[in-house]
Design an enzyme around this catalytic site. Structure first.
Site, PDB file in Angstrom:
ATOM      1  N   LYS A  66     -19.362 -12.777 -11.176  1.00  0.00           N
ATOM      2  CA  LYS A  66     -20.084 -14.043 -10.694  1.00  0.00           C
ATOM      3  C   LYS A  66     -21.207 -14.383 -11.324  1.00  0.00           C
ATOM      4  CE  LYS A  66     -17.802 -14.939  -6.034  1.00  0.00           C
ATOM      5  NZ  LYS A  66     -18.245 -14.669  -4.781  1.00  0.00           N
ATOM      6  N   ARG A  91     -13.940  -7.668  -3.095  1.00  0.00           N
ATOM      7  CA  ARG A  91     -13.064  -8.678  -3.491  1.00  0.00           C
ATOM      8  C   ARG A  91     -13.521  -8.339  -5.467  1.00  0.00           C
ATOM      9  NH1 ARG A  91     -12.732 -13.309  -5.724  1.00  0.00           N
ATOM     10  NH2 ARG A  91     -11.316 -14.868  -4.736  1.00  0.00           N
TER      11      ARG A  91
HETATM   12  C1  7PJ Z   1     -15.220 -15.492  -2.228  1.00  0.00           C
HETATM   13  C2  7PJ Z   1     -13.669 -15.550  -1.600  1.00  0.00           C
HETATM   14  C3  7PJ Z   1     -15.332 -14.040  -2.475  1.00  0.00           C
HETATM   15  C4  7PJ Z   1     -14.158 -14.322  -0.433  1.00  0.00           C
HETATM   16  C5  7PJ Z   1     -13.974 -16.314  -4.102  1.00  0.00           C
HETATM   17  C6  7PJ Z   1     -14.796 -16.419  -7.389  1.00  0.00           C
HETATM   18  C7  7PJ Z   1     -14.861 -17.676  -6.343  1.00  0.00           C
HETATM   19  N1  7PJ Z   1     -13.832 -15.125  -0.517  1.00  0.00           N
HETATM   20  N2  7PJ Z   1     -13.208 -15.824  -2.914  1.00  0.00           N
HETATM   21  N3  7PJ Z   1     -15.177 -13.941  -0.883  1.00  0.00           N
HETATM   22  N4  7PJ Z   1     -15.304 -16.213  -3.576  1.00  0.00           N
HETATM   23  N5  7PJ Z   1     -14.348 -13.960   0.975  1.00  0.00           N
HETATM   24  O1  7PJ Z   1     -13.974 -15.637  -7.037  1.00  0.00           O
HETATM   25  O2  7PJ Z   1     -16.231 -16.109  -8.101  1.00  0.00           O
HETATM   26  O3  7PJ Z   1     -16.749 -14.119  -2.332  1.00  0.00           O
HETATM   27  S1  7PJ Z   1     -13.377 -17.060  -5.752  1.00  0.00           S
END
Ligand code: 7PJ
Length: 283
Positions: free
Chosen positions: A228, A262
């Site tokens: 990010k 994640r």
């Molecule tokens: C996140 C997500 C996060 C959760 C995305 C990216 C953007 N779901 N989906 N937490 N980010 N729970 O991966 O850069 O931080 S999409």
């Protein structure tokens, strides 16, 4: 008497997630790739192979997403989202030993993917779309509630907080109360501070530093910072050079008690988690 800590075992459809450990969730985007001329089947096969590689590398969850949350991303109809996500959920469920998380805010996608074998609903909008609370409740699946203000399209327009960690905690508590009102109990909820969503670099860093305060809500934390812009901005790195910064944050999040990380880079993050576990289990 032995005490059974049943609260550390989270049922996710036909699988169980042991929340006594830190888990790595691999990211699987199934948004169409404009540089790929592959047909529907080859894309599905490629996605399945990517999921399989992440499972082999140690992911215990795969997060399947069919709607881009990038600022400025085109809106996707529920049918289009379902057509992207459903086939891969079905294939992963049939062929891989892993919990499938579905990154969606769309009620129809929640219902249908749950029927196909998904084990977790991951909603960056915290079930705020019309019908999402009821749809999530009807699936009986656990839900990850994430903090975000506004919509992905406008969330980075001058976000403001007096105390970002406190306000994120209040938001998540309110969403937990909404969940309770439709019959989703606290035991079925995972919480996420929402790094990069409606936050400046300073907001993200402060929230990360004080993340432990969110343990007061009593639910496991999921952290998503992989590649990010908070890493890019702090280190002045383009997206392809954010792995080391991301691993530093993964280690820090794990030490601060986050239970699910994640990430895109599963093998590297699994090593971080295993190394920390090795030290923490020593005499
Ligand atoms: C996140 C997500 C996060 C959760 C995305 C990216 C953007 N779901 N989906 N937490 N980010 N729970 O991966 O850069 O931080 S999409």
């Amino acid at each position: 008497m032995t005490s059974v800590q049943s609260s550390t075992r989270l049922p996710c459809g036909n699988r169980v997630l042991d929340l006594a450990q830190t888990h790595v969730m691999g990211i699987l985007n199934v948004t169409p790739d404009s540089f790929s001329d592959g047909g529907r089947y080859s894309q599905l096969d490629a996605a399945l192979r990517h999921a399989e590689a992440m499972v082999v590398a140690g992911a215990t969850l795969i997060d399947v997403g069919g709607e881009s949350t990038r600022p400025g991303a085109r809106a996707v109809s529920p049918l289009e989202e379902l057509e992207r996500v459903a086939p891969i959920v079905e294939r992963i469920c049939r062929e891989l030993d892993v919990i499938i998380s579905v990154d969606t805010s769309t009620p129809a996608v929640m219902r249908e993917t749950a029927r196909l074998g998904a084990g977790l609903i991951n909603d960056v909008r915290s079930l705020r779309r019309d019908g999402a609370l009821d749809a999530a409740a009807a699936t009986g699946l656990p839900v990850c509630l994430m903090h975000m203000l506004g919509e992905p399209g406008d969330m980075q327009d001058n976000p403001q907080y007096q105390d970002v960690t406190k306000e994120v905690g209040e938001f998540l508590a309110e969403r937990m109360a909404q969940c309770a009102s439709v019959g989703i109990p606290a035991e079925r909820i995972i919480l996420d501070p929402g790094f990069g969503f409606a936050k400046t670099l300073q907001h993200n860093l402060s929230l990360f530093k004080h993340m432990e305060a969110l343990h007061a809500l009593g639910r496991p934390l999921l952290v998503g910072v992989s590649r990010k812009s908070m890493i890019g901005q702090a280190l002045n790195r383009p997206v392809g050079e954010r792995l080391h910064g991301g691993l530093a944050l993964a280690a820090l999040a794990s030490v601060k008690g986050a239970r699910i990380l994640r990430v895109h880079d599963v093998a590297e993050t699994v090593d971080v988690v295993r190394m920390i576990a090795a030290v923490e289990s020593a005499e």
